[in-house]
Design a protein around this motif. Sequence first.
Motif, short mmCIF file in Angstrom:
data_model
loop_
_atom_site.label_atom_id
_atom_site.label_comp_id
_atom_site.label_asym_id
_atom_site.label_seq_id
_atom_site.Cartn_x
_atom_site.Cartn_y
_atom_site.Cartn_z
N PRO A 56 0.80 -1.22 0.00
CA PRO A 56 0.00 0.00 0.00
C PRO A 56 0.84 1.28 0.00
CG PRO A 56 -0.41 -1.30 2.00
CD PRO A 56 0.57 -2.04 1.16
N ALA A 57 2.01 1.25 0.60
CA ALA A 57 2.82 2.47 0.69
C ALA A 57 3.49 2.80 -0.64
CB ALA A 57 3.87 2.31 1.78
N SER A 58 4.08 1.82 -1.31
CA SER A 58 4.85 2.09 -2.52
C SER A 58 4.10 1.76 -3.81
CB SER A 58 6.15 1.29 -2.49
OG SER A 58 5.87 -0.09 -2.56
N ARG A 59 2.94 1.09 -3.71
CA ARG A 59 2.15 0.64 -4.86
C ARG A 59 2.91 -0.35 -5.73
NH1 ARG A 59 -2.65 0.27 -5.13
NH2 ARG A 59 -2.60 0.28 -7.38
N LEU A 127 10.02 -8.35 -5.16
CA LEU A 127 9.42 -7.03 -5.24
C LEU A 127 9.43 -6.59 -6.69
CD1 LEU A 127 8.22 -4.83 -3.49
CD2 LEU A 127 10.49 -3.83 -3.31
N GLY A 128 8.25 -6.40 -7.23
CA GLY A 128 8.11 -6.08 -8.64
C GLY A 128 7.96 -4.60 -8.89
N PRO A 129 7.43 -4.25 -10.07
CA PRO A 129 7.30 -2.84 -10.45
C PRO A 129 6.13 -2.15 -9.76
CG PRO A 129 6.34 -4.22 -12.13
CD PRO A 129 6.95 -5.14 -11.12
N VAL A 130 6.07 -0.84 -9.92
CA VAL A 130 4.91 -0.08 -9.43
C VAL A 130 3.71 -0.54 -10.24
CG1 VAL A 130 3.91 2.22 -9.22
CG2 VAL A 130 6.34 1.88 -8.76
N TRP A 131 2.63 -0.85 -9.52
CA TRP A 131 1.46 -1.43 -10.18
C TRP A 131 0.41 -0.36 -10.44
CZ3 TRP A 131 2.18 -5.74 -12.41
CH2 TRP A 131 1.10 -6.45 -12.93
N PRO A 132 -0.22 -0.37 -11.63
CA PRO A 132 -1.23 0.65 -11.94
C PRO A 132 -2.47 0.49 -11.06
CG PRO A 132 -0.96 -0.90 -13.78
CD PRO A 132 0.03 -1.28 -12.73
N PRO A 133 -3.10 1.59 -10.72
CA PRO A 133 -4.31 1.52 -9.89
C PRO A 133 -5.44 0.80 -10.64
CG PRO A 133 -3.55 3.80 -10.14
CD PRO A 133 -2.71 2.95 -11.03
N ALA A 134 -6.33 0.26 -9.87
CA ALA A 134 -7.55 -0.40 -10.37
C ALA A 134 -7.27 -1.67 -11.18
CB ALA A 134 -8.41 0.57 -11.18
N THR A 135 -6.11 -2.27 -11.04
CA THR A 135 -5.84 -3.57 -11.66
C THR A 135 -5.35 -4.53 -10.59
OG1 THR A 135 -3.59 -2.95 -12.25
CG2 THR A 135 -5.27 -2.63 -13.94
N VAL A 136 -5.75 -5.76 -10.72
CA VAL A 136 -5.35 -6.79 -9.76
C VAL A 136 -4.15 -7.54 -10.34
CG1 VAL A 136 -6.10 -8.87 -8.55
CG2 VAL A 136 -7.72 -7.01 -8.96
N PRO A 137 -3.06 -7.65 -9.58
CA PRO A 137 -1.88 -8.32 -10.13
C PRO A 137 -2.03 -9.85 -10.10
CG PRO A 137 -1.44 -7.64 -7.91
CD PRO A 137 -2.81 -7.12 -8.24
#
Length: 150
Positions: A56-59, A127-137
């Motif tokens: 949640p902190a780094s997305r 630890l992967g990349p910054v994830w776009p909002p509103a998408t489930v990884p």
Amino acid sequence: MSALKWQGWLVALVSVAGLLVFAPLGLYVWAGGAPTARPAGAAREDVRITDCRIDPASRRVAASVEAVNRYPAPGAYVVTVEFRDQPGPEPDRAGSAASAASSGRGPQVLVRIPGVRAGATEHGDALGPVWPPATVPWCGIAAADFAPAP
């Protein structure tokens, strides 16, 4: 017969008996010294993703990897974790870069899990990349390798 002739036969008989007893024992120890070679692709069956989440902190997307060593010797696992927005086709067992690029692969991260004893379970984090909002990884294992400890 002379005593010298009997001693010669006795030495020969003891030598043959010693060979019959100790030769199989020596072969047993020699043949059982090293563990058997591990089949290609067996390391992939030893690893799995236990958690896939967004920090949640780094997305950034994060995955927890579990490795269970089913090899009779300790060693280290190197696991390639892939991140996508939806599950895709199974990765190519050969792991060629050309097939990965053509199949629309997502970002990948290497995770090293060292010092896994025989029969033990160890964990690692990717630890992967910054994830776009509103998408489930979706997190998956793209490849896994095992190297026995020297």
